[in-house]
Motif scaffolding. Structure first.
Motif, PDB file in Angstrom:
ATOM      1  N   UNK A  44      33.847  21.165  78.304  1.00  0.00           N
ATOM      2  CA  UNK A  44      33.079  19.909  78.625  1.00  0.00           C
ATOM      3  C   UNK A  44      32.657  19.477  77.323  1.00  0.00           C
ATOM      4  N   UNK A  45      33.197  18.787  76.574  1.00  0.00           N
ATOM      5  CA  UNK A  45      32.623  18.487  75.259  1.00  0.00           C
ATOM      6  C   UNK A  45      31.158  17.617  75.104  1.00  0.00           C
ATOM      7  N   UNK A  46      30.449  17.709  74.072  1.00  0.00           N
ATOM      8  CA  UNK A  46      29.459  17.059  73.817  1.00  0.00           C
ATOM      9  C   UNK A  46      29.662  15.508  73.060  1.00  0.00           C
ATOM     10  N   UNK A  47      28.990  14.583  73.189  1.00  0.00           N
ATOM     11  CA  UNK A  47      29.214  13.407  72.364  1.00  0.00           C
ATOM     12  C   UNK A  47      29.208  13.634  70.825  1.00  0.00           C
ATOM     13  N   UNK A  48      28.515  14.754  70.383  1.00  0.00           N
ATOM     14  CA  UNK A  48      28.671  14.974  68.876  1.00  0.00           C
ATOM     15  C   UNK A  48      30.099  15.464  68.870  1.00  0.00           C
ATOM     16  N   UNK A  49      30.696  15.998  69.665  1.00  0.00           N
ATOM     17  CA  UNK A  49      31.959  16.883  69.430  1.00  0.00           C
ATOM     18  C   UNK A  49      33.038  15.785  69.461  1.00  0.00           C
ATOM     19  N   UNK A  50      32.745  14.818  70.510  1.00  0.00           N
ATOM     20  CA  UNK A  50      33.757  13.680  70.297  1.00  0.00           C
ATOM     21  C   UNK A  50      33.656  12.851  69.068  1.00  0.00           C
ATOM     22  N   UNK A  51      32.563  12.746  68.392  1.00  0.00           N
ATOM     23  CA  UNK A  51      32.381  11.850  67.188  1.00  0.00           C
ATOM     24  C   UNK A  51      32.825  12.843  66.024  1.00  0.00           C
ATOM     25  N   UNK A 218      31.702   6.247  76.172  1.00  0.00           N
ATOM     26  CA  UNK A 218      30.709   5.756  75.355  1.00  0.00           C
ATOM     27  C   UNK A 218      30.940   6.009  73.853  1.00  0.00           C
ATOM     28  N   UNK A 219      31.302   7.205  73.783  1.00  0.00           N
ATOM     29  CA  UNK A 219      31.544   7.289  72.094  1.00  0.00           C
ATOM     30  C   UNK A 219      32.808   6.700  71.583  1.00  0.00           C
TER      31      UNK A 219
END
Ligand code: SIN
Length: 479
Positions: A44-51, A218-219
């Motif tokens: 379950x990735x964090x938003x920072x990882x998506x970025x 959102x990202x």
């Protein structure tokens, strides 16, 4: 899961050419809907990882767009061949995470491979124009350029084909992709990434991340690097994405819900029509955006059609998709079962007649239901059922059939059966739908533009039009 190549079952994410666990240490468990047993877990990735994945795709875009179209095509072709070589394992993974019968899962793998093959050929045909200018000595050059980093969000009902359909067009155009498969069925997408890596897709060109839809969405919508989002899923989420994409004016393709009518006129080949209705309704246990949701039958042949349908629906075997002869697997989850029950109960309360099935569930399994004497005020006429429920509404005239068919906010697929050429022309003109099958319900294929109108979304996938979605037009005036 018995796989010849167990490494195809990846429980990690893939971006910038590396297989990774999540920095958050959090996971999503994935269960087989037939047994409800957990078959694995994904990060379950964090938003920072998506970025980070988006930044990797931005870096990779610099060289991928400059790669020759021939080279891009070659890689896509190799990828398609790898899918076909691993058809059995990929189908096994899909049936285990999604539930559909193995034969359908194999068909979906071939369907996915066909998009990679189609766009491997389309990559080299990204032609521009030279337009006569309006002043002497000038020329207008028009070229199509890749739009940039694309985010692809795909559903659980076709875990590999919907992603292949998007990524093939995007990569052929010279774009790079960050994909987010459905939480319920991530393993097919991760296997696709592994085979892409083996086919030579460079690091960062195709990235797959798993996690919560809202955070990732959102990202995708707020990160200005993302220039395009291609989404297949519900109309509710499609509308949300459209609102959120206003932030960066991100270009969208939306393949959303449907409520397909199938009309059987009294001049039709009734056996063919019944066969088509069964195939289009019960594919993937009724969990398909282009599934028949409303069956409209001309009153003069109504009894005959209902009798033929009764026999055909009763024969459909329900069970675990791994078992021989099973035609209908489980629904994806409990909320899908609840929606089926809501539609069934509503139809029965409003006077429908039960011909086949019982409207009950056994875990996530449902016996296919056939209802007669349904009416347009029933819930299934307003909402997509996404379950094995086929309900027939009688009608008298062609005008009435068209009015009923168009009486929906959706417009993805529609089907009708008739042998009268003039009627075929009139009705296909009048129906408000992105795709129409005439005397045929197997309308999905790589050569054809797949997409809808009204609340079914916009943009097209597959065909030569599919690549346009990932291109921008640049015009250069040569003075
Ligand atoms: C869908 O259900 O979204 C797609 C089905 C298809 O490609 O036929």
């Amino acid at each position: 899961m018995k796989l010849k190549n167990p490494e195809l079952l990846q429980q990690a994410n893939y971006w910038d050419g590396l297989w990774r666990q999540s920095a958050t240490g959090e996971f999503i468990e994935v269960a087989n809907p037939s047994t409800r047993m957990v078959i694995g877990k994904v990060p379950r990735v964090s938003r920072a990882e998506v970025a980070s994945a988006i930044t990797a795709a931005e870096q990779a875009f610099i060289s991928w767009r400059q790669q020759t179209a021939q080279k891009r095509g070659q890689i896509l072709r190799g990828w398609s061949e790898l899918l076909l070589q691993h058809q059995e394992d990929l189908a096994e993974i899909m049936t285990s995470e999604q539930g559909k019968p193995l034969a359908e899962a194999k068909g979906e793998v071939r369907y996915a491979a066909s998009y990679l093959q189609w766009f491997s050929e389309e990559a080299v045909r990204n032609y521009g124009d030279i337009i006569p200018a309006q002043k002497p000595g000038q020329k207008i050059l028009v070229q199509k350029q890749p739009i940039g980093v694309c985010a692809c969000i795909t559903p659980w009902n076709f875990p590999i084909a919907m992603l292949a359909r998007k990524v093939a067009a995007a990569l052929a155009a010279g774009c790079t992709v960050v994909a987010k498969p459905a939480e319920l069925t991530p393993f097919s997408a991760l296997a696709l990434a592994l085979l892409g890596e083996r086919a030579g897709v460079p690091a960062g060109v195709f990235n797959v991340i798993t996690g919560d839809s809202a955070a990732i969405g959102d990202e995708f919508t707020e990160n200005p690097i993302v220039r395009k989002i291609s989404f297949t899923g519900s109309t509710r989420v499609g509308k949300l994405l459209q609102q959120k994409s206003a932030t960066n004016l991100t270009k969208l393709s939306l393949e959303l819900g449907g409520n397909a009518p199938l009309i059987i006129f009294d001049d039709a080949d009734l056996d063919l029509a019944v066969k088509g209705a069964i195939a289009a309704k019960f594919r993937n246990a009724g969990q398909t955006c282009v599934c028949v949701n409303r069956l409209l039958v001309q009153r003069t042949v109504y009894e005959q059609v209902m009798q033929k349908l009764d026999g055909a629906v009763a024969e459909l075997k329900v069970g675990d998709g791994h078992q021989e002869g099973v035609k209908i697997g489980p629904l994806i989850n409990q909320s899908a079962v609840e929606k089926f029950i809501r539609h069934f109960d509503d139809a029965m309360e409003k006077g429908a007649k039960l011909i086949c099935g019982d409207g009950k569930s056994d875990n996530l399994f449902i016996k296919p239901v056939l209802l007669a004497d349904a009416k347009p005020n029933m819930l299934f006429c307003r909402e997509e059922t996404f379950a094995p429920l086929l309900a027939a509404i009688p009608f008298d005239t062609e005008e009435e059939a068209i009015q009923l068919a168009n009486d929906t906010p959706y417009g993805l697929a529609a089907y009708f059966y008739s042998n009268n050429v003039q009627r075929i022309m009139r009705v296909s003109d009048a129906i408000e739908s992105g795709m129409i099958g005439v005397n045929e319900t197997a309308i999905s294929n790589a050569a054809a533009p797949f997409g809808g109108v009204k609340w079914s979304g916009y943009g097209r996938e597959g065909s030569r039009y599919g690549m346009d979605e990932y291109l921008t037009i640049k015009y250069v005036l040569m003075g």
